[in-house]
Design a protein around this motif. Structure first.
Motif, PDB file in Angstrom:
ATOM      1  N   ARG A 233       0.818  -1.216   0.000  1.00 44.86           N
ATOM      2  CA  ARG A 233       0.000   0.000   0.000  1.00 44.86           C
ATOM      3  C   ARG A 233       0.848   1.261   0.000  1.00 44.86           C
ATOM      4  O   ARG A 233       0.346   2.358  -0.255  1.00 44.86           O
ATOM      5  N   VAL A 234       2.138   1.110   0.310  1.00 44.20           N
ATOM      6  CA  VAL A 234       3.019   2.284   0.311  1.00 44.20           C
ATOM      7  C   VAL A 234       3.165   2.832  -1.102  1.00 44.20           C
ATOM      8  O   VAL A 234       3.325   4.026  -1.302  1.00 44.20           O
ATOM      9  N   VAL A 236       1.917   4.401  -4.148  1.00 45.46           N
ATOM     10  CA  VAL A 236       0.699   5.204  -4.287  1.00 45.46           C
ATOM     11  C   VAL A 236       0.605   5.839  -5.660  1.00 45.46           C
ATOM     12  O   VAL A 236       1.550   5.844  -6.447  1.00 45.46           O
ATOM     13  N   TYR A 294       3.051  10.304   7.849  1.00 45.20           N
ATOM     14  CA  TYR A 294       2.822   9.327   6.774  1.00 45.20           C
ATOM     15  C   TYR A 294       1.373   9.363   6.285  1.00 45.20           C
ATOM     16  O   TYR A 294       1.123   9.368   5.072  1.00 45.20           O
ATOM     17  N   TRP A 297       0.774  12.328   4.126  1.00 39.27           N
ATOM     18  CA  TRP A 297       1.413  12.144   2.825  1.00 39.27           C
ATOM     19  C   TRP A 297       0.627  11.146   1.973  1.00 39.27           C
ATOM     20  O   TRP A 297       0.372  11.389   0.788  1.00 39.27           O
ATOM     21  N   HIS A 298       0.224  10.034   2.585  1.00 44.23           N
ATOM     22  CA  HIS A 298      -0.521   9.009   1.851  1.00 44.23           C
ATOM     23  C   HIS A 298      -1.839   9.573   1.327  1.00 44.23           C
ATOM     24  O   HIS A 298      -2.263   9.250   0.206  1.00 44.23           O
ATOM     25  N   SER A 299      -2.480  10.411   2.134  1.00 52.56           N
ATOM     26  CA  SER A 299      -3.782  10.964   1.733  1.00 52.56           C
ATOM     27  C   SER A 299      -3.666  11.927   0.554  1.00 52.56           C
ATOM     28  O   SER A 299      -4.678  12.252  -0.073  1.00 52.56           O
ATOM     29  N   HIS A 301      -2.158  11.091  -2.036  1.00 58.68           N
ATOM     30  CA  HIS A 301      -1.991  10.207  -3.189  1.00 58.68           C
ATOM     31  C   HIS A 301      -3.060   9.119  -3.280  1.00 58.68           C
ATOM     32  O   HIS A 301      -3.394   8.666  -4.369  1.00 58.68           O
ATOM     33  N   ASP A 302      -3.576   8.692  -2.131  1.00 60.33           N
ATOM     34  CA  ASP A 302      -4.518   7.573  -2.120  1.00 60.33           C
ATOM     35  C   ASP A 302      -5.368   7.653  -0.858  1.00 60.33           C
ATOM     36  O   ASP A 302      -5.092   8.448   0.047  1.00 60.33           O
ATOM     37  N   VAL A 304      -6.877   6.941   2.734  1.00 58.94           N
ATOM     38  CA  VAL A 304      -6.491   6.457   4.062  1.00 58.94           C
ATOM     39  C   VAL A 304      -7.762   5.987   4.750  1.00 58.94           C
ATOM     40  O   VAL A 304      -8.681   6.785   4.969  1.00 58.94           O
TER      41      VAL A 304
END
Length: 494
Positions: A233-234, A236, A294, A297-299, A301-302, A304
């Motif tokens: 999942r990392v 993205v 994290y 940052w993830h949000s 791109h994809d 959460v």
């Protein structure tokens, strides 16, 4: 005399908090007993029937937790959820003790425990049997052990911290962020850097990793299935603001709006104070920082998932009370009102969620609580049993892990239920016997996930039998299509 009156007032307030926590627990027990399982809970319940050191989605602890509860109370909602309820009590105690050390007040510590239990994230995730429940409790105990280290300077507390971290790692892989938080604390706070050269720190770390070794070995023996699924999942997609707004809105709702405001203000007030960042309170910021960075940052791109940050909520509850201690809510007016409204609004929101889960008090809406829980599944299961008996079917087949869990749990005669696709989800289960597919079968699928065309390539006969709705109070949560399947013409599985 004034001091004695003040002490009595605080003591009285602490008693009210304890009574409130007991009432919350009593309500939670009733909800756990009276509501059906979510599809994830039923999925993990199936894991508990074949214990292993790992599963496709998560580490093994949730399966062991469910197995312990059902050994005592049988295959019931309460049995599945019994140990998570106990863990919520233990986690509450750990937060109270950690907050008492960091805030220097038993009353304020009790308030942190109350904030913790009033947030819907905790009210849901420590009630249902998912990997979040043991991870949240382990996170609370890790926080307590680290607070003791900051307060007493005793190295032996690193053993307790290592054990708590090990339990968190056995619960969910996001626990690695807690390790990053501990390292951040040691680096950021000058008075704690001495532990970087202490054998106590490394003994605690070695204990955590030793507890996690069986999970590594399980993955090595199963083509790294679980690691590949979660750490994949990392990777993205491109930049977008769509998921950031969704992530922030979810956390505001799961914390409740005013506790969210108070908690963020508490974190900011600590970060802005040089003195606070050199004190034990810096632990709150440090333990949350890596995971928050994290997830933000993830949000970008994809998506959460809303529950992912649940293990940070013990620290966040203490941060909310720290805002009160540090006088950060005196102005402007929105902050003063946030302090006043934090508890009553959280009580109202939690009560509404629980009432909707039990009774569906708001009719004719397809709300997420009823949709995610198996509300109305009893009627569906009874109808499927009638169809299975009429068609003399050997078993029920599905193409959904959630439906596999629900039907395994709720079908009255408990026939074999087999998911014919995604067999990687059942790596630890014994393979279904070949003769199971000799006679007729019943295929049940959600209408939105109908894969009867796939089955038509494997069976000579795929005949629709019925459309069954899962509903309550005028709201249909899902529709299930039932087929009669027979004449195996190839491999039944992927």
């Amino acid at each position: 005399m004034a001091r004695e009156v003040s002490f009595l007032k605080l003591e009285r307030r602490a008693e009210i908090i304890v009574a409130s926590l007991a009432a919350i627990l009593a309500v939670r027990v009733y909800v756990a007993w009276s509501t059906p399982l979510s599809f994830d809970e039923a999925y993990y319940w199936l894991w508990s029937k074949n214990l292993a050191w790992g599963y496709f989605d998560h580490p093994p602890l949730i399966a062991a937790v469910i197995r312990a509860g059902t050994a005592l109370f049988g295959d019931t909602s309460f049995g599945v959820r019994f140990v998570p309820l106990l863990l919520s009590i233990a986690g509450t105690w750990a937060i109270w003790r950690a907050a008492a050390i960091l805030l220097k007040s038993e009353y304020l510590a009790g308030l942190a425990a109350l904030f913790f239990n009033l947030m819907p994230m905790i009210g849901v995730e420590t009630l249902i049997a998912t990997p979040d429940a043991p991870e949240i409790a382990a996170s609370a105990f890790l926080l307590y052990a680290l607070a003791e280290i900051a307060d007493t300077g005793r190295g032996a507390w690193w053993i307790a911290a290592g054990f708590a971290a090990g339990v968190a790692l056995l619960s969910k892989y996001t626990a690695f962020f807690l390790g990053a938080g501990v390292l951040s604390w040691l680096v950021l706070v000058p008075s704690q850097r001495r532990w970087l050269t202490s054998y106590w720190l490394y003994l605690g770390g070695a204990l955590a990793l030793l507890m996690f070794v069986p999970v590594i070995l399980w993955n090595a023996n199963h083509e790294w299935a679980s690691f590949a699924m979660q750490f994949g999942r990392v990777g993205v997609a491109g930049f977008t603001l769509r998921f950031l707004a969704e992530f922030l809105a979810a956390q505001i709702g799961l914390a409740t709006p005013f506790i969210a405001i108070v908690g963020v203000v508490g974190l900011v007030s600590i970060m802005r104070s040089r003195e606070a960042m050199r004190s034990p309170l810096a632990l709150i910021v440090a333990i949350m920082a890596p995971a928050c960075a994290y997830f933000l940052w993830h949000s970008l791109h994809d998506r959460v998932q809303g529950n992912w940050p649940s293990f940070l909520y013990p620290a966040f509850a203490i941060a909310a009370v720290a805002a009160i201690v540090r006088g950060a809510l005196e102005k402007p007016a929105v902050l003063r009102w946030s302090r006043r409204l934090a508890v009553p609004v959280a009580v109202f929101m939690s009560a509404l969620i629980y009432a909707q889960a039990i009774w569906g008090i708001v009719p004719r809406i397809r709300e997420p609580v009823g949709r995610l829980l198996a509300v109305g599944i009893g009627r569906v299961a009874d109808d499927i049993e009638v169809l299975r008996a009429q068609n003399q079917a050997n078993a029920v087949i599905t193409t959904s892990y959630g439906l596999t869990g629900w039907l395994s749990f709720y079908l009255p005669t408990h026939p074999p239920v087999v998911q014919v696709n995604e067999r990687y989800r059942w790596l630890d289960d014994p393979a279904p016997p070949a003769q199971l597919f000799d006679g007729p079968l019943i295929y049940v699928t959600e209408g939105r996930n109908d894969q009867s065309k796939l089955l038509a390539k494997r069976f000579r006969e795929v005949v629709p039998l019925a459309l069954i709705g899962r509903y309550r109070n005028g709201a249909t949560f899902d529709e299930y299509v039932v087929y009669r399947v027979s004449g195996l013409a190839g491999r039944p599985f992927d």
